[in-house]
Design a protein around this motif. Sequence first.
Motif, PDB file in Angstrom:
ATOM      1  N   GLY A   1     -16.343   7.347 -18.393  1.00 43.89           N
ATOM      2  CA  GLY A   1     -15.428   8.247 -19.083  1.00 43.89           C
ATOM      3  C   GLY A   1     -15.585   9.685 -18.635  1.00 43.89           C
ATOM      4  N   LEU A   2     -16.826  10.117 -18.399  1.00 45.83           N
ATOM      5  CA  LEU A   2     -17.051  11.495 -17.956  1.00 45.83           C
ATOM      6  C   LEU A   2     -16.538  11.710 -16.536  1.00 45.83           C
ATOM      7  CD1 LEU A   2     -18.330  14.301 -18.457  1.00 45.83           C
ATOM      8  CD2 LEU A   2     -20.463  13.388 -17.528  1.00 45.83           C
ATOM      9  N   LEU A   3     -16.695  10.697 -15.685  1.00 43.85           N
ATOM     10  CA  LEU A   3     -16.380  10.864 -14.267  1.00 43.85           C
ATOM     11  C   LEU A   3     -14.971  10.411 -13.899  1.00 43.85           C
ATOM     12  CD1 LEU A   3     -19.720   9.563 -12.697  1.00 43.85           C
ATOM     13  CD2 LEU A   3     -19.058  11.928 -13.093  1.00 43.85           C
ATOM     14  N   HIS A   4     -14.164   9.955 -14.870  1.00 36.16           N
ATOM     15  CA  HIS A   4     -12.901   9.319 -14.482  1.00 36.16           C
ATOM     16  C   HIS A   4     -11.927  10.276 -13.804  1.00 36.16           C
ATOM     17  CE1 HIS A   4     -11.295  11.196 -18.123  1.00 36.16           C
ATOM     18  NE2 HIS A   4     -10.077  10.855 -17.720  1.00 36.16           N
ATOM     19  N   ASP A   5     -12.053  11.584 -14.027  1.00 37.56           N
ATOM     20  CA  ASP A   5     -11.111  12.543 -13.428  1.00 37.56           C
ATOM     21  C   ASP A   5     -11.767  13.446 -12.389  1.00 37.56           C
ATOM     22  OD1 ASP A   5      -8.676  11.873 -14.441  1.00 37.56           O
ATOM     23  OD2 ASP A   5      -8.751  13.224 -16.150  1.00 37.56           O
ATOM     24  N   ILE A   6     -12.928  13.051 -11.810  1.00 36.35           N
ATOM     25  CA  ILE A   6     -13.575  13.935 -10.818  1.00 36.35           C
ATOM     26  C   ILE A   6     -12.737  14.061  -9.557  1.00 36.35           C
ATOM     27  CG2 ILE A   6     -15.933  13.554 -11.635  1.00 36.35           C
ATOM     28  CD1 ILE A   6     -16.272  11.571  -9.316  1.00 36.35           C
ATOM     29  N   GLY A   7     -11.796  13.140  -9.368  1.00 28.69           N
ATOM     30  CA  GLY A   7     -10.912  13.264  -8.210  1.00 28.69           C
ATOM     31  C   GLY A   7      -9.974  14.451  -8.284  1.00 28.69           C
ATOM     32  N   LYS A   8      -9.919  15.138  -9.441  1.00 31.37           N
ATOM     33  CA  LYS A   8      -9.054  16.317  -9.585  1.00 31.37           C
ATOM     34  C   LYS A   8      -9.751  17.616  -9.210  1.00 31.37           C
ATOM     35  CE  LYS A   8      -6.074  14.470 -13.252  1.00 31.37           C
ATOM     36  NZ  LYS A   8      -5.560  14.669 -14.613  1.00 31.37           N
ATOM     37  N   VAL A   9     -11.081  17.571  -8.947  1.00 34.74           N
ATOM     38  CA  VAL A   9     -11.798  18.832  -8.745  1.00 34.74           C
ATOM     39  C   VAL A   9     -12.516  18.943  -7.411  1.00 34.74           C
ATOM     40  CG1 VAL A   9     -12.149  19.268 -11.186  1.00 34.74           C
ATOM     41  CG2 VAL A   9     -13.808  17.870  -9.964  1.00 34.74           C
ATOM     42  N   PRO A  10     -12.166  18.189  -6.357  1.00 34.47           N
ATOM     43  CA  PRO A  10     -12.854  18.421  -5.076  1.00 34.47           C
ATOM     44  C   PRO A  10     -12.421  19.753  -4.486  1.00 34.47           C
ATOM     45  CG  PRO A  10     -11.076  16.895  -4.755  1.00 34.47           C
ATOM     46  CD  PRO A  10     -11.161  17.136  -6.235  1.00 34.47           C
ATOM     47  N   GLU A  11     -13.274  20.335  -3.639  1.00 32.29           N
ATOM     48  CA  GLU A  11     -12.963  21.639  -3.062  1.00 32.29           C
ATOM     49  C   GLU A  11     -11.864  21.555  -2.015  1.00 32.29           C
ATOM     50  OE1 GLU A  11     -16.562  23.253  -1.610  1.00 32.29           O
ATOM     51  OE2 GLU A  11     -17.491  23.476  -3.580  1.00 32.29           O
ATOM     52  N   ASP A  12     -11.785  20.441  -1.252  1.00 29.58           N
ATOM     53  CA  ASP A  12     -10.787  20.342  -0.200  1.00 29.58           C
ATOM     54  C   ASP A  12      -9.459  19.783  -0.690  1.00 29.58           C
ATOM     55  OD1 ASP A  12     -11.925  17.941  -0.745  1.00 29.58           O
ATOM     56  OD2 ASP A  12     -12.164  17.290   1.338  1.00 29.58           O
ATOM     57  N   GLU A  13      -9.450  19.002  -1.802  1.00 25.43           N
ATOM     58  CA  GLU A  13      -8.250  18.430  -2.415  1.00 25.43           C
ATOM     59  C   GLU A  13      -7.388  17.673  -1.393  1.00 25.43           C
ATOM     60  OE1 GLU A  13      -6.039  21.142  -4.736  1.00 25.43           O
ATOM     61  OE2 GLU A  13      -7.741  21.827  -5.914  1.00 25.43           O
ATOM     62  N   PRO A  14      -7.878  16.535  -0.866  1.00 23.16           N
ATOM     63  CA  PRO A  14      -7.074  15.744   0.085  1.00 23.16           C
ATOM     64  C   PRO A  14      -5.872  15.101  -0.604  1.00 23.16           C
ATOM     65  CG  PRO A  14      -9.054  14.556  -0.542  1.00 23.16           C
ATOM     66  CD  PRO A  14      -9.163  15.923  -1.155  1.00 23.16           C
ATOM     67  N   GLU A  15      -4.902  14.692   0.216  1.00 24.74           N
ATOM     68  CA  GLU A  15      -3.663  14.134  -0.330  1.00 24.74           C
ATOM     69  C   GLU A  15      -3.842  12.639  -0.586  1.00 24.74           C
ATOM     70  OE1 GLU A  15      -0.443  15.050   2.229  1.00 24.74           O
ATOM     71  OE2 GLU A  15      -0.570  17.212   1.938  1.00 24.74           O
ATOM     72  N   MET A  16      -4.422  12.296  -1.715  1.00 25.33           N
ATOM     73  CA  MET A  16      -4.497  10.907  -2.168  1.00 25.33           C
ATOM     74  C   MET A  16      -4.615  10.920  -3.682  1.00 25.33           C
ATOM     75  SD  MET A  16      -8.376   9.496  -1.376  1.00 25.33           S
ATOM     76  CE  MET A  16      -8.210   9.621   0.376  1.00 25.33           C
ATOM     77  N   PRO A  17      -4.263   9.827  -4.365  1.00 19.38           N
ATOM     78  CA  PRO A  17      -4.351   9.806  -5.829  1.00 19.38           C
ATOM     79  C   PRO A  17      -5.756  10.161  -6.315  1.00 19.38           C
ATOM     80  CG  PRO A  17      -3.170   7.890  -5.014  1.00 19.38           C
ATOM     81  CD  PRO A  17      -3.722   8.581  -3.812  1.00 19.38           C
ATOM     82  N   HIS A  18      -5.810  10.956  -7.409  1.00 20.32           N
ATOM     83  CA  HIS A  18      -7.126  11.429  -7.849  1.00 20.32           C
ATOM     84  C   HIS A  18      -8.013  10.288  -8.318  1.00 20.32           C
ATOM     85  CE1 HIS A  18      -5.193  11.180 -11.865  1.00 20.32           C
ATOM     86  NE2 HIS A  18      -6.426  11.045 -12.323  1.00 20.32           N
ATOM     87  N   ALA A  19      -7.423   9.193  -8.809  1.00 25.77           N
ATOM     88  CA  ALA A  19      -8.246   8.062  -9.253  1.00 25.77           C
ATOM     89  C   ALA A  19      -8.950   7.406  -8.067  1.00 25.77           C
ATOM     90  CB  ALA A  19      -7.376   7.049  -9.989  1.00 25.77           C
ATOM     91  N   ILE A  20      -8.221   7.196  -6.970  1.00 23.47           N
ATOM     92  CA  ILE A  20      -8.818   6.594  -5.772  1.00 23.47           C
ATOM     93  C   ILE A  20      -9.857   7.541  -5.170  1.00 23.47           C
ATOM     94  CG2 ILE A  20      -8.327   5.632  -3.502  1.00 23.47           C
ATOM     95  CD1 ILE A  20      -7.201   4.019  -5.799  1.00 23.47           C
ATOM     96  N   LEU A  21      -9.519   8.835  -5.107  1.00 19.03           N
ATOM     97  CA  LEU A  21     -10.463   9.806  -4.567  1.00 19.03           C
ATOM     98  C   LEU A  21     -11.739   9.865  -5.403  1.00 19.03           C
ATOM     99  CD1 LEU A  21     -11.114  12.042  -2.549  1.00 19.03           C
ATOM    100  CD2 LEU A  21      -9.889  13.642  -4.016  1.00 19.03           C
TER     101      LEU A  21
END
Length: 513
Positions: free
Chosen positions: A358-378
């Motif tokens: 639950g804590l980590l489910h949205d970590i794909g929204k905060v990477p520094e480079d922000e690649p173009e892929m869904p945040h859940a997969i990232l």
Amino acid sequence: MEIVSLLVGAAAGLIIGSGIIYILLKKSTERKAASILKEAEKEGEMLKERKLIKAKEKFLQLKEEHEKVISERNNKIQQSENRAKQKEKTLNQKLQDVNKKERDINAKRGNLDKQLEIVQNKQSELDKLHSKRVSQLEEMSEISADEALEELKKELVDDARSKSMQMIQEIVDEAKINANNEAKKIVIQSIQRVATEHAVENSVSVFNIESDDIKGRIIGREGRNIRALESATGVEIIVDDTPEAIILSCFDPVRREVARLSLHQLVTDGRIHPARIEEVVRKTQKRIEEEIVDTGKRTCIDLGIHNMHPELIKMVGRMKYRSSYGQNLLQHSREVANLCSTMASELGINPKHAKRAGLLHDIGKVPEDEPEMPHAILGMKMAEKFGENAEVCNAIGAHHDEIEMTSLLSPIVQVCDAISGARPGARREVVESYIQRLKDLENLAMSFDGVVKAYAIQAGRELRVMVESEKVNDTIAGEISMNISQKIEDEMTYPGQVRVTVIRETRAINIAK
């Protein structure tokens, strides 16, 4: 006389005895000398034999070493000869291949020449036949080919005009059908944008000052200080008539906080000039990064989560400065973690894994480079990279149904994410789309060569672009501004207009020692 004779006899006896003793001693001495000489000769022979043996051994050793050197040299020569023979063999093979290819090419060239000649002959025959047929058709139709072409063009133009008018009418009818829905959508968006308090909370900070005299020092001579601060932080600094207050406007909370803290330190210190501003901003950015790590650690401690990779802890801390549809991402993730833990406990599933997912489910929204892929997969890929449990990784990747769920933990995280985001007042989609549009503006400008920094300010109505003075001259700077504005028009949807300002400056810095 007798005494004399006795004396003479005794003397003669002594003389004879002495002679005998002498003779005996001489013979004994000769025997010893002969024995010593014989032993000396024997020792000399033995010494001579030993010397000969040593000389022979030395000779054999030298001969063996020499033969070894000769053998190694012969081996090297043989290897060199073998390599040379192999190279010669390879070269001969390649030469044969080249010759073969050359023969094939010549053969193909000959065939092509023949085919070209045949084609040219056939083309000539076709041209003659075409001319003949055209003449026959002109005789039959009693009109020339040019006149027939003009009539065909006229028919095509009339047909195209009829179809275009039909398409225009269909488009107009469709526009009338969709006009009502589009109007409702525009009204709803306008109402949502009236949420002033929420918008200010997400995009504006107010920096309080003791007196309005400080505003002049912050602006600097000809505005150089405020320009340097805006360039270093990417935040629009609004100095207006508001008493004892300066407004910091930026969609990125991290940038806004860096600008606020830097401005506070500069005003407290009193030294405000471009070089000092850049130094303070760098130090403040470093301090913010440390604060992000501390926030991540405190969050994990509060939730009772242990043994998390430092990079994941840092990403958790970065959630504090991110929002999802207007909802603070860290608060949302903490809420989801607690909901997941409670629900998992009720269902008899490991609550620690549920809280972690639950804590980590949205970590794909905060990477520094922000690649173009869904945040859940990232987020799933990052969790796998940093050694998280397989069920946790699957729950992160599947909470938007982008991969198949493989455990009961995945639907729990999905349900709790929906509960946290769907409660009244939790989210505002307009703010999220607004922030995404500003990010897209900055990324579009950064895609051009020579651009160092790009900041979207004034709610996306202006895009300030800093370029390298060494690579970009004034002419190219104008071209970059025009190209960026054209690309914005072609690729983006935005209200009103966007001003693109390209800034190119040079600095001369020397140190007096």
